[in-house]
Design an enzyme around this catalytic site. Structure first.
Site, short mmCIF file in Angstrom:
data_model
loop_
_atom_site.label_atom_id
_atom_site.label_comp_id
_atom_site.label_asym_id
_atom_site.label_seq_id
_atom_site.Cartn_x
_atom_site.Cartn_y
_atom_site.Cartn_z
N LYS A 71 0.80 -1.23 0.00
CA LYS A 71 0.00 0.00 0.00
C LYS A 71 0.84 1.28 0.00
O LYS A 71 0.44 2.28 -0.58
CB LYS A 71 -0.95 0.01 1.19
CG LYS A 71 -2.14 -0.93 1.06
CD LYS A 71 -3.01 -0.76 2.29
CE LYS A 71 -4.33 -1.46 2.18
NZ LYS A 71 -5.27 -1.02 3.22
N ASP A 108 -10.21 3.58 1.92
CA ASP A 108 -10.49 3.16 3.31
C ASP A 108 -11.25 4.22 4.10
O ASP A 108 -12.12 3.90 4.92
CB ASP A 108 -9.18 2.82 4.05
CG ASP A 108 -8.60 1.50 3.58
OD1 ASP A 108 -9.36 0.64 3.10
OD2 ASP A 108 -7.37 1.32 3.70
#
Ligand code: ATR
Length: 287
Positions: A71, A108
């Site tokens: 990520k 997210d």
């Protein structure tokens, strides 16, 4: 699902990737919408991430999701990173544009916000300070979501104070004050709080449980756990016993997948009870 010569492709890149629930999630939506698409698990070693990402447009992929450990590193590879993902410091979604370049974003914060909106609709950003436990990647996304929603004060509790200081330095804004606290203060910081979020891995299967004294937390404050295996953590069970609104972590996982699906496959999707039930069946905790 039938693969044809025109099937649109996306997937999730991780190392390992076999634990990921994203192929099931996107597979559910592909079945539901009847779109000619496929979403694949793509195991890619850390050393190969740049090669793999550059291959996406070459192979005709619409884009991908990213999971551990890519990520942060992928953020440095893609051609564009949106401001939200840059603040969070990580990307979890890549969209290939028609010119073959790669755009990175982080969904997210969207997933957290949508889950909270759905499961605790009565919560308002001005309800009082938000207590966030943790200072990792998940906590950063939660803080950005709350800050963008208009939260004026965030009280961050973390074991490693230096890490919390770095997060506060990156994410505090003139509108959102972030204070840092040790675990010794976890009871006191709940005083007059409007929300409590566990963004640590405590309570996850295989990790120590999170046992908190919630007696100073106002009963109107929702308690959110981003852990979803098990779905009902000790924290949520304790909050439920006291009468707090509780928000489990499954909805965040499901909602964070929506923007990617919409970008790659061109149709918007929802988090329905049928989806939750289907995903729950795959989440049985192994104890
Ligand atoms: P993620 O990207 O999912 O947020 P992470 O970056 O590894 O994962 O962050 C994990 C969080 O859980 C951190 O806040 C970590 O605290 P430290 O910053 O002090 O490491 C917290 N955490 C994990 N195990 C913990 C434990 N046993 N006690 C207290 N905090 C813990």
């Amino acid at each position: 699902m039938k693969i044809t010569g025109t099937t649109r492709l996306a997937g999730i890149i991780g190392w390992p990737v076999s634990h990921s629930r994203s192929p099931l999630l996107h597979g559910f939506w592909l079945d539901e919408t009847g779109i000619d698409g496929a979403y694949l698990p793509l195991p890619v070693k850390p050393d190969h991430i740049e090669q793999a990402l550059r291959a996406l447009p070459v192979l005709g992929f619409q884009g991908c999701n990213l999971t551990v450990p890519h990520k942060q590193t992928a953020l440095a590879v893609v051609d564009r990173v949106d401001p939200l993902a840059r603040r969070i410091g990580a990307i979890n979604t890549i969209v290939v544009t028609p010119d073959g370049s790669l755009g990175g974003t982080n969904t997210d914060a969207f997933g957290f916000r949508e889950n909270l909106r759905e499961a605790a609709p009565q919560w308002k950003p001005n309800a009082g300070p938000a207590v966030i436990l943790g200072a990792g990647g998940a906590a950063r996304a939660v803080i950005v979501a709350l800050s963008d929603a208009g939260a004026a004060e965030i009280r961050m509790v973390n074991r490693t104070l230096k890490r919390a200081e770095a997060v506060a330095g990156d994410l505090a804004t003139p509108q959102t004050r972030i204070t840092i606290h040790s675990w010794e203060e976890v009871g006191a910081v709940q005083r007059q709080a409007g929300l409590l979020v566990n963004a640590t891995s405590l309570g996850m299967v295989g990790e120590p449980p999170l046992i908190l004294d919630l007696s100073l937390l106002p009963l109107s404050a929702p308690v959110v756990d981003i852990v979803y295996v098990p779905l009902e953590t000790e924290l949520l069970a304790a909050a439920r016993r006291r009468g707090h609104p509780v928000v489990d972590g499954l909805g965040m996982l499901l909602h964070q997948g929506r923007p990617g699906f919409e970008a790659w496959f061109g149709e918007s999707v929802q988090v329905t009870e049928r989806l939750r039930t289907a995903m729950l069946a795959t989440l049985a905790p192994v104890r």
